[in-house]
Design a protein around this motif. Sequence first.
Motif, PDB file in Angstrom:
ATOM      1  N   ASN A 281      39.783  43.569  41.817  1.00 30.87           N
ATOM      2  CA  ASN A 281      40.485  44.345  42.343  1.00 30.87           C
ATOM      3  C   ASN A 281      42.007  44.339  41.573  1.00 30.87           C
ATOM      4  O   ASN A 281      43.115  44.506  42.077  1.00 30.87           O
ATOM      5  CB  ASN A 281      40.856  44.293  43.764  1.00 30.87           C
TER       6      ASN A 281
ATOM      7  N   SER B  59      37.499  46.897  39.351  1.00 27.13           N
ATOM      8  CA  SER B  59      37.350  47.554  40.437  1.00 27.13           C
ATOM      9  C   SER B  59      36.188  47.092  41.426  1.00 27.13           C
ATOM     10  O   SER B  59      35.422  46.377  40.924  1.00 27.13           O
ATOM     11  CB  SER B  59      37.330  49.148  40.432  1.00 27.13           C
ATOM     12  N   PRO B  60      36.292  47.299  42.827  1.00 23.80           N
ATOM     13  CA  PRO B  60      35.319  46.679  43.552  1.00 23.80           C
ATOM     14  C   PRO B  60      33.838  47.121  43.440  1.00 23.80           C
ATOM     15  O   PRO B  60      32.747  46.647  43.541  1.00 23.80           O
ATOM     16  CB  PRO B  60      35.571  47.055  44.937  1.00 23.80           C
TER      17      PRO B  60
ATOM     18  N   GLY C  47      44.108  47.746  43.030  1.00 25.51           N
ATOM     19  CA  GLY C  47      44.956  46.806  43.865  1.00 25.51           C
ATOM     20  C   GLY C  47      46.467  47.137  43.823  1.00 25.51           C
ATOM     21  O   GLY C  47      47.447  46.314  44.096  1.00 25.51           O
TER      22      GLY C  47
ATOM     23  N   LYS D 217      46.952  43.745  45.451  1.00 28.09           N
ATOM     24  CA  LYS D 217      46.453  42.475  45.047  1.00 28.09           C
ATOM     25  C   LYS D 217      48.019  41.617  44.852  1.00 28.09           C
ATOM     26  O   LYS D 217      49.078  41.976  44.726  1.00 28.09           O
ATOM     27  CB  LYS D 217      46.223  42.526  43.466  1.00 28.09           C
TER      28      LYS D 217
END
Length: 850
Positions: A150, A154-155, A486, A586
Motif C-alpha cells: 500500500n 497496491s493491494p 496509501g 500509510k
Amino acid sequence: MPHAIARFLITHPRGLALLLLGAVLLAALGGQQFRIDASSDSLVVETDPALATWRAMNARYGSGEFLVVTYEPNTPLFETPALTALAQLVEALRAVDGVEEVQSLLDVPLLKSPPVPLDALSEGVRTLRDPTTDRALAQKELLESPLFRNLLLSPDGQTTALQVTLSPDDTYETLLGERQRWLLEAESRRLTPEEEEARSAAVAALDAYKPQAAARQAALVAAVRAIVAQYRSSATVHLAGVPMIADDMLRFVRSDLERFSLGVLGLLVATLAYFFRSLRWVVLPLANAALTTGLMVGLLGAVGWPITVISSNFASLLIIISISLAIHLIVRFRELEVAEPTQSVPERLEATLRSKFWPCFFTAVTTMVAFGSLVTSGIVPVVDFGWMMTVGVALALGVTFVFFPLAVTVLPAGGAGTTPRTPAFVELLGRATARHPLALVLASGLLALGAAGGISRLDVENSFLDYFAEDTEIYQGMSYVDQKLGGTTPLDVLIDFPSLAPAQNDPFGDSLGDPFGDPAPDPFGDPFGDPFGDPFAEPSGASTEGPSLGANPTAKGFDRYWVTPARVALVEQAEAFLNAQPETGKVLSLGTLHALAKDFNDGRPLDGAELTLVLGAIPEAFKDTLLTPYVDTEASQVRLAVRMLESDRSLRRDAFLRRIQEDLPEALGIAPERVTLSGMTVLMNNMLQSLFDSQRNTLLAVCLGILLTFALLFRSLSLGLLALLPNVLAAALVLGLMGWIGLPLDLMTITIAAIVIGIGVDDTIHYIHRYREEVARDGDGRAALLRSHRSIGHAIFFTSVTVMAGFSILGLSNFNPTVYFGLLTALSMALALLANLTLLPALLLLAKGR
C-alpha cells in the motif's frame, strides 16, 4: 470637482494624451518584471513557528519534497515487459535535472525471495533487478510487507508507485532561512537601524531569487510530466505530490489571468452593447479598464510586488471597478444629452465631471477603506492584497476622470444609441419599496437571522483535492494514489525521548521512571548500552517548546544501542493509533522496521541484543530507506511518516490535527510537549485557520472604517449606519449560504465579505446622493424614491449587472477557489443590488423626518 480642474481636463486633451502615453510606456517596462508567486512559501504564515520546525525536520531526516508517479501496465506488473518498461521509466526520471533519487520496487530490499538468513544480511540483499530473484515470491513478499504494501505496491499487485525525491534548492533554503531568522528577531525585539537594513536586504534577496526558484521547479515538474506522458500508451500513469499542487496552482492562476481576461472582455462587451447600443459607450469603459489594469500591472512589476493565489483576482476586481466608475459618468452624460440637448459637448462634459466627481470620489474612498482594512489581518498575502487594491482603486479613480473627457472628445459620437430608460425590474422594486417599506425591513431582519445561523457553521476545512476540478491531472493523480497507494499528502509526527527519567514535566511519569526514556541502566533493555551514560549530555526533552531540533539539524550519526525494546514498543503504539484514524493511509516508522525484523525471530518481538544485531546487519545501501528517515539518535527523536487521504470527503483537517495532538500523548502516556506535528499539511492548516481567525477583526475594521467614512460624507452617524446595513446584509447572506450548504472558505473566498462591502457601498453612495437631491426638490420621500430609481437606479442596475457578468465567467476555471470566488462574488453583487434598491430606500423612507 472645482470648475478650474474640470475645465483643465476638458481643454487640454493633447497634454493629457501625452501624459497617459508616457505612463503606458513606463508600465510596459515595469510589466516585464510582473510575476506570480504560487510557491509553498506563499501559502504559509511567515512567522509560524511550525515553519522552522518543518525546515529543521527536512534537514534532519532528508524528508524533502517529492512527486509520486503511479504505474499500472497493460500487462501483468511482475512480467518481464512491464518490469523492463518500469526500469526505463525509473532511469529516465533519474536523468532529470533536479531529481535527487527515484525509489521504486525494483530497488527495495527483498528478504524472502528466497529467504535470507539474518547473518547474511550484511553480505548483500536481493532486489527485483537481480536475475536470481524469484518474482512470484517477490510479489508475495511485497504484498505482505508492512513497509512496502500500500506504498510501493497496491493491494491487487498490479499498480506500483515511484517516489521521485527532488533535490533541495540550497540557495533558496539559505535565503529563506536568513529571512525567517530576521522575522523572528523582529518579532522578539526592536531591531537597530543596521539590523533593520540587514533584514530588508534578506527579504529583498529572497524575493529576487524566487522567480529563478519558481522557474527551476516549474521546469522540473514539466520534465517529469513529459516523461510520464510517454508511457501512457502502454500503462495507466498518474502524477501527484505537493510540488505538483503548487505548480498547478501557478499554472491555473496564470491561465485564468490570460484566458478569462479575454472571456470577461467578451462578456462585458456584450453587456455594454446591450445596455447602450453604441460602439462609443462600449469602447470607452473597456479602454478605461484596460488602461487602469495595465498601469497597475506595470507598477507591481516595477516595484517587485508579486501576486499570490490570494491576490490573483486583483485584475478582475480592478477591471470591474474601473468599468463601474466609467458607467456612472456615461449614464450621467447621456442623461444630460436628453435633459439639456442644446448644451455643447465641452459644457456637458464639465457638468458631468462636476456632478459625479464627489460621489465617485467617496465611492473610491470607501472602497479603499474596505480593502485597506485587510491589512489588519496580519497575514502577509492578505495584507499585500489589501494594499494592492487600495492603490489600484485610487489609480482607477484618477485614470477614469482623466481618460473620460479625452475619450469623449476623441471618439466619434456615432449613433445616438438608446435613450436611458429605467428597466422594468428597477421600476417594480421602486414601487414595491414605496408601498411596503416596513415589511421589507422586517423581511430583511428575518433573512439576517437566517444568515447568522449559517455563518455560525462556516469553517475552512477543505483539502488540497477540493482546489481542483475532477477532470484535471492533479485531481485524478491524487485520487488514484489515495485509493490504491496509501494516500498523498504527507504529515510527520515527531516524538521526543527525554534523557532524564522520569521527565519532570511528564504528568504520566511515576517514581519508577519513564519506561520510554533513557534507562540508566535498564536490565531489560540494551545489554550493550553504557550503564553510566554521558553525565554532561544535554537532556533533549527538557524543553517545553516542542521537539528538540538541535543546534545542528543536519548531524546524522546513528547509535544503534539507542534503540531499545521500550522505545520500539512506544513507537508501535503510536503507529497503531495513527493507523486507526480514518483520515490516514500509510504510516511508516521505526515500528515498521521492527515488524520486518520479527520475521527473523519467528514473529516474536526482538529483545535489546537482537535489535542491536539487526540494526547492525542492515546494509548501508538500505539504511536511508529503512532506518534513518525514521529515527535520529543524536536528537533522541523518532519520526512517524503519515500519508493523509485527501480524497476522503469527511476529512476535517484542523479537527484531525487537533485530535492527534491531544489524544496521541494521552494514548502513549507521555507529556503532550513530547509530540509535535509537522509538514505542509500543518503549515497550510495554520494559514487557513489564521485567515479564518483574522476575519472577525478584518470585517470589524472594514465596517468601522466605512461607517466613519459615511459619517464624514453624510455628516450623520445614523445615516452612515443606514447606508452600511444593506451591504453588510448582502455579505452576511452569502457567508450564511456557504455555511448552510457546507461550502468551506478557502484562500480566495476568505476575502469575499470585505470585497462585497467595499464594492457594494459604491452603489449606496450614488443612491443616497441622488435621493437627497430629489428630496430637496419637494420634500416628498416616496416621490423622491421613485425618481431616484428612475435616474440613478438604472445606473446602479447597469453597473451591478456588468460586475456580475464579469465575475461569473470565472466559474469556468479549473481552479475551484477561482470558481467559488467568481460565482459567490457575482451572487453577492446581485444581493447587494437588491439590498440597495429595496432595503436602503426603505430605511431612508422610514427614517425621513427623524
